[in-house]
Design an enzyme around this catalytic site. Structure first.
Site, PDB file in Angstrom:
ATOM      1  N   ARG A  80      -9.784  -3.708  42.686  1.00  0.00           N
ATOM      2  CA  ARG A  80      -8.634  -3.422  43.536  1.00  0.00           C
ATOM      3  C   ARG A  80      -7.640  -2.617  42.718  1.00  0.00           C
ATOM      4  NH1 ARG A  80      -5.478  -7.948  47.067  1.00  0.00           N
ATOM      5  NH2 ARG A  80      -7.646  -8.422  47.601  1.00  0.00           N
ATOM      6  N   SER A  99      -6.800  -5.699  51.279  1.00  0.00           N
ATOM      7  CA  SER A  99      -6.084  -6.795  51.937  1.00  0.00           C
ATOM      8  C   SER A  99      -4.673  -6.376  52.330  1.00  0.00           C
ATOM      9  CB  SER A  99      -6.081  -8.024  51.031  1.00  0.00           C
ATOM     10  OG  SER A  99      -5.611  -9.161  51.715  1.00  0.00           O
ATOM     11  N   ASP A 125      -2.776 -10.269  58.330  1.00  0.00           N
ATOM     12  CA  ASP A 125      -2.569  -9.124  57.442  1.00  0.00           C
ATOM     13  C   ASP A 125      -3.585  -8.029  57.767  1.00  0.00           C
ATOM     14  OD1 ASP A 125      -4.794 -10.399  56.429  1.00  0.00           O
ATOM     15  OD2 ASP A 125      -4.237 -10.125  54.325  1.00  0.00           O
ATOM     16  N   ASP A 173      -6.405  -6.865  56.760  1.00  0.00           N
ATOM     17  CA  ASP A 173      -7.844  -7.138  56.872  1.00  0.00           C
ATOM     18  C   ASP A 173      -8.106  -8.467  57.571  1.00  0.00           C
ATOM     19  OD1 ASP A 173      -6.915  -8.622  54.662  1.00  0.00           O
ATOM     20  OD2 ASP A 173      -8.903  -8.681  53.761  1.00  0.00           O
ATOM     21  N   ASP A 217      -7.542 -11.607  57.054  1.00  0.00           N
ATOM     22  CA  ASP A 217      -7.989 -12.861  56.441  1.00  0.00           C
ATOM     23  C   ASP A 217      -6.831 -13.830  56.213  1.00  0.00           C
ATOM     24  OD1 ASP A 217      -6.837 -11.495  54.314  1.00  0.00           O
ATOM     25  OD2 ASP A 217      -8.466 -11.925  52.904  1.00  0.00           O
ATOM     26  N   THR A 228      -6.370 -21.067  41.617  1.00  0.00           N
ATOM     27  CA  THR A 228      -5.945 -20.185  42.687  1.00  0.00           C
ATOM     28  C   THR A 228      -7.031 -19.184  43.060  1.00  0.00           C
ATOM     29  OG1 THR A 228      -3.712 -20.364  41.839  1.00  0.00           O
ATOM     30  CG2 THR A 228      -4.131 -18.599  43.385  1.00  0.00           C
ATOM     31  N   GLU A 267      -4.500 -22.253  50.706  1.00  0.00           N
ATOM     32  CA  GLU A 267      -3.645 -21.872  49.589  1.00  0.00           C
ATOM     33  C   GLU A 267      -2.318 -21.376  50.142  1.00  0.00           C
ATOM     34  OE1 GLU A 267      -5.551 -18.831  47.320  1.00  0.00           O
ATOM     35  OE2 GLU A 267      -5.534 -17.359  48.934  1.00  0.00           O
TER      36      GLU A 267
END
Length: 608
Positions: free
Chosen positions: A60, A157, A315, A317, A319, A391, A415
């Protein structure tokens, strides 16, 4: 994450020559030529002297020329290395079933999905390539449904429009984890020379090795949702007939959220300006619903006009999931932890209503270690189990997979970064299914003439107040971040951590440092959670019950902090608990991060 390559004037010249020899994209070639004409040699050295490294989140970063950014050549090199890795480790499954590839609406996403498909098909391997943009969770869902060897999703994302990414899933449908990422990275470095066939996307037309899974997957996904929402909930959705305002934030979510809501009798109004995919996200500064009001202003406008009490957002994408509610004193935007409490309550309620034969002591909820501990507090009363993990959904989903293999049932993973997994049918956070579950939960609550905020109060009344304060500082200098955490670990001398804040007013009882593996909660002072030397993460446990975690982001130049006070059910003084939390959060940041000294910028100042 970057890997360094030895540089110098002669090395730079060689790297420039190599780039022009290998790259065929006129835009990235022109960008490099322009930098050279402007004599920006330091920038050129940075772009060609470092390489964007493949990690557990895949790739990314910013789109542009050079090995330090994302472009056609870097994607080709990545796909070639990934192909060789799969041939070596799971060649039979790759040959028999292939892999699935999806993409979102960002610049270059479709192009890079097609380049990846080209490389695999040219080598004689089947590919399931979606014909249109899809939500990220559809890729792991397809891996599981068809038994694919792997999945690739081209997405960044919720990152800014300048970024893109390349996310990889394993054969179990969960994001890859260490050491798989390291093995793929090594394979990439061994296959940097682009093959002639790798550029030829024309091979995809009418190729028998290319399959389009779109229709079948949408059918199966809607069937999964139909089974996941109880019949009585679908009836109640129809009876209550709430109007939910929905925004896709210029992402891919609308088409699929609409179909899901139709399936469960939920009614949505999509914000027109943000309904369809747009790679430049023209109506929002940051396409991240975690940003709050700045992302939801248009939604609030339409919700007010339509007398809609609830706003849902995914968001780009699709997810992640966010929600806001119109109360008597205005709009309330719920935090990821508050939504986590609601999802936990609803998924437990739904599990019990389903008359499942799974005993409660085999039921699990999983949450990341920086998220609210509300699930743990609920479990003490209700009898199910909880586990906290590091995380990221690479940890959450893989843990869920392992638990279910042993005969357990996982009904929620969450999360605080607004990521919710409401079923193991998709081993990743899923904003589309989250919409379906929250619509049904809201219908149930509003049918009782209550609000979601009232539900939250009732949860905290029963299980204890859980109040959090989470935010971040932006720091683009990796050396500064390193020095900040080195200072924390050596505050009074080598290997000594802070013992208190505010001149001893609030004492620290225990420290867990998963970067170094230290945890004085444990008899041997070794952390139980996996140690990750490449990322900074320290948790402080205070004597008054406050827990604070300081960590770096894996995908953005941020130092994040997470603080939470978990009060007993007997303590109803929300103002006093919140006052303590705010006082301690401020002191932790000032004393440990030293923002003024280190020139790091708080989230609130960025918005200004």
């Amino acid at each position: 994450m970057m890997t360094d390559i030895k540089t110098g004037c002669s090395y730079r010249d060689n790297l420039i020559a190599e780039w022009f020899r290998m790259d065929r994209n006129e835009n990235s070639r022109a960008e490099l030529k322009a930098l050279l004409e402007q004599k920006k040699y330091d920038e050129v050295s940075n772009l060609l002297g470092k390489r964007l490294a493949f990690g557990t989140a895949g790739l990314r970063g910013r789109m542009g020329t050079g090995t330090a950014q994302l472009n056609d050549l870097v994607i080709i090199q990545t796909a070639q290395g990934f192909l060789k890795y799969l041939i070596k480790t799971n060649g039979t499954l790759l040959k028999n079933v292939g892999l699935v590839i999806g993409y979102d609406g960002r610049h270059n996403s479709k192009r890079w999905a097609e380049l990846t498909a080209t490389i695999f098909i040219s080598a004689g391997y089947p590919v399931l390539l979606f014909e249109d943009m899809v939500p990220t969770p559809f890729v792991p869902f397809t891996v599981m449904q068809f038994g694919c060897v792997s999945g690739v999703m081209v997405t960044a994302s919720h990152n800014p429009k300048e970024d893109n990414g390349y996310k990889v899933y394993g054969p179990n449908g969960a994001q890859i984890n260490t050491p798989v990422d390291e093995d793929i990275q090594n394979s990439i470095l061994e296959n940097l020379e682009p093959l002639e066939s790798s550029w030829n996307t024309g091979i995809l037309a009418d190729n028998p090795l290319r399959k389009n899974p779109s229709c079948e997957i949408i059918y199966r996904y809607l069937n999964y949702i139909d089974q996941a929402i109880l019949p009585e909930s679908k009836e109640l959705n129809k009876k209550v007939n709430m109007l939910f305002t929905y925004t896709a934030l210029h992402g891919v979510g609308y088409k699929y959220v609409q179909q899901v809501c139709d399936k469960i009798n939920a009614r949505i109004f999509a914000v027109p300006e943000q309904r369809d995919p747009h790679p430049d996200f023209p109506t929002v500064k940051f396409p991240n619903p975690e940003e709050g009001k700045s992302c939801l202003e248009l939604s609030m406008k339409y919700a007010d006009a339509n007398d809609s009490k609830l706003i849902m957002a995914t968001d780009p994408d699709a997810d992640r999931f966010a929600m806001a509610e119109k109360l008597t004193d205005g709009w309330k935007i719920y935090t990821g932890n508050q939504l986590g409490a609601m999802f936990a309550w609803w998924m437990l309620h739904s599990f019990r209503q389903s008359k499942s034969t799974v005993p409660i002591n085999k039921v699990y909820m999983i949450y990341s270690t920086v998220s609210s501990m509300i699930c743990k507090s609920m479990a003490k009363v209700e009898g199910f189990n909880t586990i906290d993990v590091l995380t990221g959904y690479k940890w959450l989903a893989n843990k869920a997979y392992d638990l279910e293999k042993k005969g357990n049932k996982v009904i929620l993973c969450f999360e605080e970064a607004i990521g919710y997994m409401c079923s193991t049918e998709v081993l990743d956070k899923d904003g589309v299914s989250a919409c379906a579950q929250m619509c049904s939960c809201a219908s149930y609550i509003y049918n009782q003439s209550k609000t979601m905020n009232k539900l939250l109060d009732e949860i905290f009344d029963k299980y204890g107040l859980h109040i959090t304060n989470n935010s971040y500082y932006v720091c683009k200098d990796a050396e500064v971040i390193k020095k900040i955490f080195e200072r924390i670990r050596n505050i009074r001398g080598p290997n000594t951590y802070p013992q208190s804040i505010l001149n001893g007013k609030y004492k620290i009882k225990n420290v867990r440092d998963v970067t170094t593996g230290f945890d004085d909660n444990q008899p041997d002072k070794k952390a139980i959670l996996p140690v990750s030397p490449s990322a900074e993460m320290i948790t402080f446990y205070f004597e008054n019950g406050l827990v604070c975690t300081l960590r770096t982001s894996g995908t953005e130049p941020k130092i994040k902090y997470y603080t939470e006070i978990c009060a007993s059910p007997d303590n109803k003084d929300k103002e006093a608990v919140n006052s303590t939390l705010q006082e301690m959060s401020k002191a932790i940041c000032e004393e440990m991060l030293e923002p003024s000294k280190n020139n790091i910028i708080h989230q609130s100042d960025i918005k200004k």
